[in-house]
Design a protein around this motif. Structure first.
Motif, PDB file in Angstrom:
ATOM      1  N   GLY A  41       0.810  -1.217   0.000  1.00  0.00           N
ATOM      2  CA  GLY A  41       0.000   0.000   0.000  1.00  0.00           C
ATOM      3  C   GLY A  41       0.840   1.262   0.000  1.00  0.00           C
ATOM      4  N   PRO A  42       0.173   2.424   0.035  1.00  0.00           N
ATOM      5  CA  PRO A  42       0.894   3.699  -0.038  1.00  0.00           C
ATOM      6  C   PRO A  42       1.772   3.983   1.173  1.00  0.00           C
ATOM      7  N   VAL A  43       1.353   3.537   2.361  1.00  0.00           N
ATOM      8  CA  VAL A  43       2.098   3.849   3.574  1.00  0.00           C
ATOM      9  C   VAL A  43       2.147   2.596   4.447  1.00  0.00           C
ATOM     10  N   ASP A  44       3.261   2.419   5.132  1.00  0.00           N
ATOM     11  CA  ASP A  44       3.520   1.179   5.860  1.00  0.00           C
ATOM     12  C   ASP A  44       3.888   1.511   7.303  1.00  0.00           C
ATOM     13  N   GLN A  45       2.876   1.807   8.127  1.00  0.00           N
ATOM     14  CA  GLN A  45       3.130   2.137   9.521  1.00  0.00           C
ATOM     15  C   GLN A  45       3.278   0.862  10.354  1.00  0.00           C
ATOM     16  N   PRO A  46       4.076   0.906  11.435  1.00  0.00           N
ATOM     17  CA  PRO A  46       4.251  -0.301  12.253  1.00  0.00           C
ATOM     18  C   PRO A  46       2.937  -0.860  12.783  1.00  0.00           C
ATOM     19  N   TRP A  47       2.018   0.017  13.213  1.00  0.00           N
ATOM     20  CA  TRP A  47       0.756  -0.477  13.766  1.00  0.00           C
ATOM     21  C   TRP A  47      -0.170  -1.009  12.674  1.00  0.00           C
ATOM     22  N   TYR A  48       0.058  -0.630  11.413  1.00  0.00           N
ATOM     23  CA  TYR A  48      -0.694  -1.243  10.324  1.00  0.00           C
ATOM     24  C   TYR A  48      -0.285  -2.712  10.153  1.00  0.00           C
ATOM     25  N   LEU A  49       1.009  -2.979  10.316  1.00  0.00           N
ATOM     26  CA  LEU A  49       1.486  -4.352  10.172  1.00  0.00           C
ATOM     27  C   LEU A  49       0.882  -5.272  11.227  1.00  0.00           C
ATOM     28  N   ALA A  50       0.449  -4.687  12.351  1.00  0.00           N
ATOM     29  CA  ALA A  50      -0.189  -5.498  13.392  1.00  0.00           C
ATOM     30  C   ALA A  50      -1.450  -6.179  12.874  1.00  0.00           C
ATOM     31  N   TRP A  51      -2.109  -5.612  11.850  1.00  0.00           N
ATOM     32  CA  TRP A  51      -3.316  -6.236  11.302  1.00  0.00           C
ATOM     33  C   TRP A  51      -3.038  -7.684  10.904  1.00  0.00           C
ATOM     34  N   GLY A  52      -2.014  -7.850  10.073  1.00  0.00           N
ATOM     35  CA  GLY A  52      -1.700  -9.189   9.599  1.00  0.00           C
ATOM     36  C   GLY A  52      -1.002 -10.038  10.634  1.00  0.00           C
ATOM     37  N   LEU A  53      -0.112  -9.436  11.421  1.00  0.00           N
ATOM     38  CA  LEU A  53       0.658 -10.196  12.398  1.00  0.00           C
ATOM     39  C   LEU A  53      -0.253 -10.872  13.421  1.00  0.00           C
ATOM     40  N   ILE A  54      -1.237 -10.149  13.922  1.00  0.00           N
ATOM     41  CA  ILE A  54      -2.122 -10.696  14.947  1.00  0.00           C
ATOM     42  C   ILE A  54      -3.100 -11.705  14.352  1.00  0.00           C
ATOM     43  N   LEU A  55      -3.593 -11.451  13.149  1.00  0.00           N
ATOM     44  CA  LEU A  55      -4.520 -12.394  12.523  1.00  0.00           C
ATOM     45  C   LEU A  55      -3.833 -13.711  12.173  1.00  0.00           C
ATOM     46  N   LEU A  56      -2.573 -13.650  11.795  1.00  0.00           N
ATOM     47  CA  LEU A  56      -1.861 -14.854  11.377  1.00  0.00           C
ATOM     48  C   LEU A  56      -1.327 -15.670  12.550  1.00  0.00           C
ATOM     49  N   ALA A  57      -1.178 -15.052  13.712  1.00  0.00           N
ATOM     50  CA  ALA A  57      -0.552 -15.735  14.850  1.00  0.00           C
ATOM     51  C   ALA A  57      -1.221 -17.063  15.205  1.00  0.00           C
ATOM     52  N   PRO A  58      -2.568 -17.145  15.279  1.00  0.00           N
ATOM     53  CA  PRO A  58      -3.177 -18.426  15.695  1.00  0.00           C
ATOM     54  C   PRO A  58      -2.984 -19.567  14.711  1.00  0.00           C
ATOM     55  N   VAL A  59      -2.576 -19.279  13.468  1.00  0.00           N
ATOM     56  CA  VAL A  59      -2.419 -20.343  12.465  1.00  0.00           C
ATOM     57  C   VAL A  59      -0.998 -20.406  11.939  1.00  0.00           C
ATOM     58  N   ALA A  60      -0.069 -19.725  12.602  1.00  0.00           N
ATOM     59  CA  ALA A  60       1.306 -19.643  12.104  1.00  0.00           C
ATOM     60  C   ALA A  60       2.061 -20.926  12.400  1.00  0.00           C
ATOM     61  N   LEU A  61       2.595 -21.538  11.352  1.00  0.00           N
ATOM     62  CA  LEU A  61       3.415 -22.740  11.475  1.00  0.00           C
ATOM     63  C   LEU A  61       4.615 -22.615  10.535  1.00  0.00           C
ATOM     64  N   GLY A  62       5.713 -23.261  10.908  1.00  0.00           N
ATOM     65  CA  GLY A  62       6.861 -23.359  10.017  1.00  0.00           C
ATOM     66  C   GLY A  62       7.407 -22.013   9.583  1.00  0.00           C
ATOM     67  N   ARG A  63       7.542 -21.852   8.270  1.00  0.00           N
ATOM     68  CA  ARG A  63       8.120 -20.629   7.716  1.00  0.00           C
ATOM     69  C   ARG A  63       7.263 -19.404   8.001  1.00  0.00           C
ATOM     70  N   LEU A  64       5.942 -19.593   7.987  1.00  0.00           N
ATOM     71  CA  LEU A  64       5.056 -18.457   8.286  1.00  0.00           C
ATOM     72  C   LEU A  64       5.287 -17.972   9.709  1.00  0.00           C
ATOM     73  N   ARG A  65       5.452 -18.892  10.645  1.00  0.00           N
ATOM     74  CA  ARG A  65       5.728 -18.504  12.024  1.00  0.00           C
ATOM     75  C   ARG A  65       7.051 -17.754  12.130  1.00  0.00           C
ATOM     76  N   SER A  66       8.077 -18.252  11.450  1.00  0.00           N
ATOM     77  CA  SER A  66       9.371 -17.562  11.459  1.00  0.00           C
ATOM     78  C   SER A  66       9.262 -16.181  10.825  1.00  0.00           C
ATOM     79  N   PHE A  67       8.452 -16.082   9.769  1.00  0.00           N
ATOM     80  CA  PHE A  67       8.258 -14.789   9.111  1.00  0.00           C
ATOM     81  C   PHE A  67       7.580 -13.790  10.042  1.00  0.00           C
ATOM     82  N   ILE A  68       6.552 -14.248  10.771  1.00  0.00           N
ATOM     83  CA  ILE A  68       5.840 -13.368  11.698  1.00  0.00           C
ATOM     84  C   ILE A  68       6.781 -12.878  12.797  1.00  0.00           C
ATOM     85  N   ILE A  69       7.580 -13.794  13.341  1.00  0.00           N
ATOM     86  CA  ILE A  69       8.512 -13.413  14.405  1.00  0.00           C
ATOM     87  C   ILE A  69       9.540 -12.418  13.873  1.00  0.00           C
ATOM     88  N   GLY A  70      10.117 -12.712  12.710  1.00  0.00           N
ATOM     89  CA  GLY A  70      11.118 -11.811  12.140  1.00  0.00           C
ATOM     90  C   GLY A  70      10.552 -10.446  11.805  1.00  0.00           C
TER      91      GLY A  70
END
Length: 537
Positions: free
Chosen positions: A442-471
């Motif tokens: 998108g046009p702007v990438d604020q840290p709290w915007y990234l929380a949208w995906g990070l929090i939604l993905l956390a309950p289903v994060a496995l393997g590489r996706l989990r490592s990606f979320i942590i990183g």
């Protein structure tokens, strides 16, 4: 005055720390002074108490550094908070190097502690979720006491609420339309004349806060901060339920999502309304997963009435209404039904508030920010620089329009593919990836915007996706903090000895071993340790 307030706040936090320390131990039914088992890190204290206290030390360091009058991490304006701000517009006697060492040292320590907890709980499932909820309370309290950090958005919220309380439409005018007063003075000039992109429900609540506080700016900000914290509490309530529905360990998922540094620092510390949007969105997804699609749609519609991006939740709940394996043709009716229900809720709040639908046209307002963190903006800057170097006359605005359009188009195409393949990918995973894509491209990438995906993905994060979320969480917590230019100038033109000592301190925090709880060898599960403890008693 500022020092006395900080001392008082530290004493209050220390008292609560002792209470929670006892609570963390008592919840498991184990005395706090029980000896460690098998030589160290496998005892219950190593599972929760030690990282909880280390994280609390990190949070305190961040809060103390950010609260000093010379800190660039909060608004430096007389009267902007109860303590930690200069009484006059003059320079502070506090050194910027101490602020830098405290804040960045605390950030690095917090990230290391959180990373260690994610690894520990992935190897040692079954930790009592109640104990982690006390950790969340311990880490959040200092953030609720200090001034809003890393962003001035909450001051804009307060000013927009004041506008609503005076029957001014924030969808048509910016806060500066009210003139110079206590509400508009702290607003970032970038948003002073910008119309609000927020939903009618949020602005109604916002205006109500301005009224009930008798138009006191600081009191309005306190209520807005508590509203954001209520959103984080809703996230903390929904994440364990989703983890159970997806057959994942609740403690690990709670750590990934709720104890995430991005959640603590930006959603709690920054008081962003994204927290409330995410809380309601997660409540809707949870209800839909529990076979209550209409309740889920209503929650997602409420989330959209806070902030527009949550509308994707309505689409996904409608898409999965009939279950998996349903042909696309048969999904059209439930999707349309979900859309009409959501539209009815949004129409109700738009009508009752008297503000109308202007917020939809203002959704692009955040795009006025040119953040190098956004790939589309970075690409435009690079193209413009290369064109300038080659002697080709290109307008940066024109290049930005093209790169941002292409970024959103790519996100839309991939988002449609994720929706069509959500049965195979997983509904929550597809939704989280879609929201993350729209933020990154998108046009702007604020840290709290990234929380949208990070929090939604956390309950289903496995393997590489989990490592990606942590990183991504670790990088997001460190980059694009305010005051970077001031800090860079201080480092370039400052005292060399102070610079070296500051950098050595940050390096020390980055490399020092933390504790035996961060060991890499497997740790016994809490239930087995409790059995051993009772057998030996």
């Amino acid at each position: 005055m500022a020092s006395a307030a900080l001392t008082s706040g530290a004493r209050t936090a220390a008292t609560l720390a002792n209470t929670i320390r006892d609570r963390l131990a008592n919840t498991a039914g184990i005395p706090i002074d029980q000896p460690t088992m098998d030589g160290g890190g496998g005892d219950p204290r190593g599972l929760v108490l030690r990282p909880a206290l280390l994280g609390f030390v990190a949070i305190l360091a961040i809060c103390i550094g950010a609260s000093l009058p010379s800190s660039p991490f909060k608004l430096e304006m007389p009267g902007a908070w109860f303590f930690g701000v200069p009484k006059t517009a003059g320079a502070s006697h506090w050194g910027v190097y101490f602020v830098l060492a405290a804040v960045y040292g605390g950030l690095i320590l917090l990230i290391r502690v959180w990373w260690g907890m994610t690894r520990l709980y992935s190897r040692c499932p079954g930790v009592d979720i109640r104990r982690l909820k006390w950790v969340f309370a311990l880490w959040s309290l200092p953030m609720l006491i200090i001034a809003p950090i890393f962003s001035r958005d909450v001051y804009s919220y307060a000013a927009q609420g004041e506008m609503v309380s005076h029957h001014m439409n924030p969808y048509l005018y910016g806060p500066f339309e009210m003139g110079n007063n206590s509400y508009t003075a702290p607003v970032d000039p970038l948003w002073g004349n910008a119309p609000a992109p927020y939903g009618p429900l949020f602005l109604q609540i916002d205006g109500f806060f301005a009224k009930v506080t008798f138009h006191n700016e600081l009191a309005t900000i306190i209520l807005l901060r508590l509203l954001a914290f209520a959103g984080v509490l809703l996230i903390a309530f929904c994440v364990p339920r989703l983890a159970g529905l997806y057959h994942r360990d609740k403690a690990e998922m709670f750590t990934l999502a709720v104890l995430n540094p991005v959640t603590i620092l930006h959603l709690v510390g920054g008081a962003h309304n994204d927290a409330l949007m995410l809380g309601l969105l997660l409540a809707g997804i949870t209800a839909a997963k529990e076979k209550r699609p209409i309740v889920g749609i209503l929650f997602c519609a409420l989330a959209t009435a806070i902030k527009g991006p949550a509308g994707l939740g309505i689409l996904y709940v409608g898409w999965t209404w009939l279950g998996n394996g349903v042909p696309v043709r048969d999904r059209i009716r439930p999707v349309v039904t979900a859309g009409l229900i959501g539209l009815g809720v949004l129409g109700f709040f738009s009508f009752v508030s008297g503000l109308g639908w202007g917020w939809i046209g203002n959704l692009g307002t955040p795009g006025v920010v040119r953040s190098w963190m956004a790939p589309t903006t970075s690409l435009a800057l690079l193209v413009n620089w290369v064109a300038h170097f080659a002697g080709i006359g290109l307008s940066l605005g024109g290049v930005l329009s093209v790169t941002r359009f292409l970024g959103l188009l790519a996100a839309l195409i991939v988002g449609i593919w994720l929706l069509l393949n959500s049965d195979r990918i997983g509904t929550l995973k597809a939704l989280g990836l879609t929201m993350l894509l729209f933020v990154i491209l998108g046009p702007v990438d604020q840290p709290w915007y990234l929380a949208w995906g990070l929090i939604l993905l956390a309950p289903v994060a496995l393997g590489r996706l989990r490592s990606f979320i942590i990183g991504l969480s670790m990088v997001t917590a460190l980059i694009e903090l305010p005051g970077a230019t001031q800090l860079l100038n201080s480092l370039i033109h400052g005292d060399p000895l102070s610079i070296v000592l500051t950098l050595l301190w940050v390096l020390f925090v980055l490399t020092v071993p933390l504790a035996t709880w961060e060991r890499r060898d497997p740790v016994p599960a809490p239930d087995s340790m409790l059995g051993l403890a009772r057998a030996s008693a």
